[in-house]
Design a protein around this motif. Structure first.
Motif, PDB file in Angstrom:
ATOM      1  N   GLU A 262       0.971  -1.319   0.179  1.00 20.42           N
ATOM      2  CA  GLU A 262       0.051   0.186   0.107  1.00 20.42           C
ATOM      3  C   GLU A 262       0.883   1.370  -0.108  1.00 20.42           C
ATOM      4  OE1 GLU A 262      -4.066  -1.521   2.565  1.00 20.42           O
ATOM      5  OE2 GLU A 262      -2.111  -0.827   3.659  1.00 20.42           O
ATOM      6  N   ALA A 263       1.885   1.279   0.730  1.00 20.72           N
ATOM      7  CA  ALA A 263       2.738   2.505   0.910  1.00 20.72           C
ATOM      8  C   ALA A 263       3.654   2.510  -0.559  1.00 20.72           C
ATOM      9  CB  ALA A 263       3.917   2.069   2.172  1.00 20.72           C
ATOM     10  N   ILE A 264       3.949   1.553  -1.102  1.00 12.88           N
ATOM     11  CA  ILE A 264       4.641   1.676  -2.356  1.00 12.88           C
ATOM     12  C   ILE A 264       3.504   2.214  -3.537  1.00 12.88           C
ATOM     13  CG2 ILE A 264       5.422   0.133  -4.440  1.00 12.88           C
ATOM     14  CD1 ILE A 264       6.888  -1.595  -2.190  1.00 12.88           C
ATOM     15  N   GLU A 265       2.236   1.800  -3.450  1.00 12.53           N
ATOM     16  CA  GLU A 265       1.385   2.263  -4.338  1.00 12.53           C
ATOM     17  C   GLU A 265       1.363   3.712  -3.966  1.00 12.53           C
ATOM     18  OE1 GLU A 265      -0.987   1.983  -7.615  1.00 12.53           O
ATOM     19  OE2 GLU A 265       0.401   0.254  -6.671  1.00 12.53           O
ATOM     20  N   ASN A 266       1.265   4.124  -2.941  1.00 11.54           N
ATOM     21  CA  ASN A 266       1.166   5.777  -2.652  1.00 11.54           C
ATOM     22  C   ASN A 266       2.293   6.248  -3.292  1.00 11.54           C
ATOM     23  OD1 ASN A 266       2.540   8.089  -0.530  1.00 11.54           O
ATOM     24  ND2 ASN A 266       0.052   7.911  -0.591  1.00 11.54           N
ATOM     25  N   LEU A 267       3.573   5.868  -3.255  1.00 17.20           N
ATOM     26  CA  LEU A 267       4.823   6.298  -3.640  1.00 17.20           C
ATOM     27  C   LEU A 267       4.453   6.676  -5.275  1.00 17.20           C
ATOM     28  CD1 LEU A 267       7.543   4.985  -1.969  1.00 17.20           C
ATOM     29  CD2 LEU A 267       6.846   6.972  -1.483  1.00 17.20           C
ATOM     30  N   LYS A 268       4.212   5.303  -5.835  1.00 14.46           N
ATOM     31  CA  LYS A 268       3.966   5.607  -7.376  1.00 14.46           C
ATOM     32  C   LYS A 268       2.795   6.392  -7.702  1.00 14.46           C
ATOM     33  CE  LYS A 268       4.755   0.535  -8.108  1.00 14.46           C
ATOM     34  NZ  LYS A 268       4.166  -0.842  -8.669  1.00 14.46           N
ATOM     35  N   VAL A 269       1.780   6.434  -6.783  1.00 16.75           N
ATOM     36  CA  VAL A 269       0.564   7.578  -7.460  1.00 16.75           C
ATOM     37  C   VAL A 269       1.040   8.933  -7.364  1.00 16.75           C
ATOM     38  CG1 VAL A 269      -1.549   8.365  -6.717  1.00 16.75           C
ATOM     39  CG2 VAL A 269      -1.256   5.958  -6.927  1.00 16.75           C
ATOM     40  N   LEU A 270       1.778   9.304  -6.285  1.00 20.10           N
ATOM     41  CA  LEU A 270       2.275  10.563  -5.963  1.00 20.10           C
ATOM     42  C   LEU A 270       3.570  10.924  -6.591  1.00 20.10           C
ATOM     43  CD1 LEU A 270       0.818  10.923  -2.611  1.00 20.10           C
ATOM     44  CD2 LEU A 270      -0.075  11.807  -4.715  1.00 20.10           C
ATOM     45  N   ARG A 271       4.388  10.169  -7.092  1.00 22.28           N
ATOM     46  CA  ARG A 271       5.760  10.791  -7.573  1.00 22.28           C
ATOM     47  C   ARG A 271       5.403  11.511  -8.943  1.00 22.28           C
ATOM     48  NH1 ARG A 271       8.127   5.056 -10.523  1.00 22.28           N
ATOM     49  NH2 ARG A 271       6.395   4.388 -11.602  1.00 22.28           N
ATOM     50  N   GLY A 272       6.209  12.513  -8.952  1.00 21.85           N
ATOM     51  CA  GLY A 272       6.154  13.608  -9.784  1.00 21.85           C
ATOM     52  C   GLY A 272       5.248  14.659  -9.225  1.00 21.85           C
ATOM     53  N   PHE A 273       4.550  14.272  -8.302  1.00 18.39           N
ATOM     54  CA  PHE A 273       3.570  15.527  -7.814  1.00 18.39           C
ATOM     55  C   PHE A 273       3.938  16.019  -6.282  1.00 18.39           C
ATOM     56  CE2 PHE A 273       1.321  13.025 -10.973  1.00 18.39           C
ATOM     57  CZ  PHE A 273       0.795  14.006 -11.846  1.00 18.39           C
ATOM     58  N   LYS A 274       4.252  14.906  -5.238  1.00 18.53           N
ATOM     59  CA  LYS A 274       4.499  15.147  -4.165  1.00 18.53           C
ATOM     60  C   LYS A 274       5.981  14.845  -3.948  1.00 18.53           C
ATOM     61  CE  LYS A 274       2.993  14.380   0.784  1.00 18.53           C
ATOM     62  NZ  LYS A 274       1.977  13.641   1.585  1.00 18.53           N
ATOM     63  N   TYR A 275       6.213  13.733  -4.365  1.00 14.88           N
ATOM     64  CA  TYR A 275       7.714  13.080  -4.102  1.00 14.88           C
ATOM     65  C   TYR A 275       8.367  13.319  -5.438  1.00 14.88           C
ATOM     66  CZ  TYR A 275       4.779  10.663  -0.674  1.00 14.88           C
ATOM     67  OH  TYR A 275       4.179  10.405   0.519  1.00 14.88           O
ATOM     68  N   ASP A 276       9.719  13.566  -5.493  1.00 14.35           N
ATOM     69  CA  ASP A 276      10.448  13.426  -6.726  1.00 14.35           C
ATOM     70  C   ASP A 276      10.638  12.157  -7.411  1.00 14.35           C
ATOM     71  OD1 ASP A 276      13.617  12.956  -8.003  1.00 14.35           O
ATOM     72  OD2 ASP A 276      13.381  15.270  -7.829  1.00 14.35           O
ATOM     73  N   GLU A 277      10.376  12.090  -8.777  1.00 16.52           N
ATOM     74  CA  GLU A 277      10.253  11.032  -9.612  1.00 16.52           C
ATOM     75  C   GLU A 277      11.551  10.156  -9.615  1.00 16.52           C
ATOM     76  OE1 GLU A 277       8.282   9.614 -13.798  1.00 16.52           O
ATOM     77  OE2 GLU A 277       8.388  11.711 -13.197  1.00 16.52           O
ATOM     78  N   LYS A 278      12.729  11.055  -9.757  1.00 17.37           N
ATOM     79  CA  LYS A 278      13.894  10.104  -9.675  1.00 17.37           C
ATOM     80  C   LYS A 278      14.388   9.422  -8.202  1.00 17.37           C
ATOM     81  CE  LYS A 278      17.525  12.806  -9.878  1.00 17.37           C
ATOM     82  NZ  LYS A 278      18.591  13.640 -10.402  1.00 17.37           N
ATOM     83  N   VAL A 279      13.889  10.186  -7.138  1.00 13.55           N
ATOM     84  CA  VAL A 279      14.131   9.522  -5.766  1.00 13.55           C
ATOM     85  C   VAL A 279      13.100   8.316  -5.753  1.00 13.55           C
ATOM     86  CG1 VAL A 279      13.664   9.807  -3.476  1.00 13.55           C
ATOM     87  CG2 VAL A 279      14.778  11.585  -4.752  1.00 13.55           C
TER      88      VAL A 279
END
Length: 351
Positions: A262-279
């Motif tokens: 679930e936490a990994i899915e959160n990262l995927k959904v929000l990468r590029g928006f809340k979290y840095d995509e490269k990170v």
């Protein structure tokens, strides 16, 4: 391996990790077979959760970032240093610079460290273990991204100190979510990065980069973070902010605990928006979506246990099938390598 609440324990279950007291004395050793007396002892001592071996937990190839014994030793060291800290008395904190270096060295000495898939599990955690775990994750991300040694060290030091400001809160926050805080408590909580930064901003043994990470570790690239809602963040801060939030989710710090997938899915959904995509991409390269020991159901309605990871694709591990479509225990040794069986996929996680 699974987490079990003490009130749900049964006689005959086996501890997969030792149970420690608050001062790190071993109460029950790994491998202890639980009796009624042992279970009552855990309840009396206020232990709320323990780690157990699953009945099918045999010959599993779990891979950890650091050996458990080393992680416990570092955890104890971080706890002892931070608990002695009081405002403007920072002499002991300098020792954490050496501790950070020790973490980096222990990670680097493992062969193919940046090419592995690691079994990071949801867990019950205190803030000191959270700091060590965030440090491990952020160090790996920094290494994956090819950052030079000095920047990796700064990231590691900042991770061990990033929640220092929580020491200055004058209300009880352990085992509470942010939703439990009243208005005054919430305002104070959102200031904790400022408190942490203020306490070390005049110190010369810690770099300006590490200080800025401590101040901004809850800021995100969309401006939704705190305390200042800034968007323009250096890469090092973006690394720590992402790893910090992921670890908070899987161990339930200031929020309800999430499953790893679930936490990994959160990262995927929000990468590029809340979290840095490269990170996020670097982090996902070494996170096992389904840690070894996870019990899952496949699209063929069979129940399996994850027994090892595939480096090539962390979402497609190797399973040992333990129950057939009808839910009957499987006596034969049936394994499914999901990298070879391309039509099989996981549809549900049981635990």
């Amino acid at each position: 391996m699974k987490i079990c609440k003490v009130e749900e324990l049964l006689e005959g279950q086996i501890l997969s990790r030792a149970v420690f007291s608050y001062d790190y004395q071993i109460l029950l050793a790994e491998g202890t077979v639980l009796t009624e007396d042992y279970i009552e002892k855990l309840k009396r001592l206020g232990i709320t959760e323990v780690y157990l071996y699953d009945e099918n937990y045999r010959n599993l190839e779990s891979v950890s970032v650091m050996k458990h014994e080393m992680k416990e030793l570092i955890h104890k060291n971080v706890r002892n240093i931070l608990e002695k800290h009081t405002y403007a008395r920072n002499k002991e904190l300098q020792k954490l610079s050496n501790t950070a270096e020790e973490i980096v060295i222990n990670i680097l000495k493992e062969k193919d460290v940046v090419d592995r898939v690691y079994d990071i599990r949801e867990r019950s955690s205190d803030l000191y273990e959270h700091s060590v775990s965030t440090c491990s994750l952020a160090t790996l991300v920094a290494l994956k991204l090819g950052l030079e040694e000095e920047r990796v060290h700064d990231i590691s030091v900042a991770c061990l100190l990033h929640d220092l400001g929580l020491r200055y809160l004058n209300f009880e926050y352990i085992n509470r979510t942010i939703d439990d805080f009243n208005t005054v408590e919430a305002v104070e909580y959102y200031k904790h990065p400022i408190y942490g930064y203020t306490s070390i901003k005049e110190e010369t043994w810690i770099s300006e980069l590490a200080k800025s990470i401590i101040l901004n570790h809850h800021e995100y690239i969309d401006g939704s973070g705190f305390p200042m809602k800034i968007k323009d963040l250096p890469l090092e801060t973006r690394i720590v902010a992402t790893c910090d939030m992921f670890d908070e989710m899987i161990c339930g710090i200031f929020q309800n605990r999430w499953k790893v997938y679930e936490a990994i899915e959160n990262l995927k959904v929000l990468r590029g928006f809340k979290y840095d995509e490269k990170v996020v991409s670097a982090l996902l390269e070494f996170l096992a979506v389904y840690p070894v020991g996870s019990i899952v159901v496949t699209n063929e309605e069979e129940t399996g246990m994850v027994i090892r990871q595939n480096r090539a694709f962390s979402e497609r591990p190797v399973l040992k099938i333990i129950r057939d479509k009808e839910g009957n225990p499987l006596k034969e040794n049936k394994q499914v390598d999901m990298m070879k069986e391309k039509t099989i996929f996981i549809v549900k996680v049981i635990e």
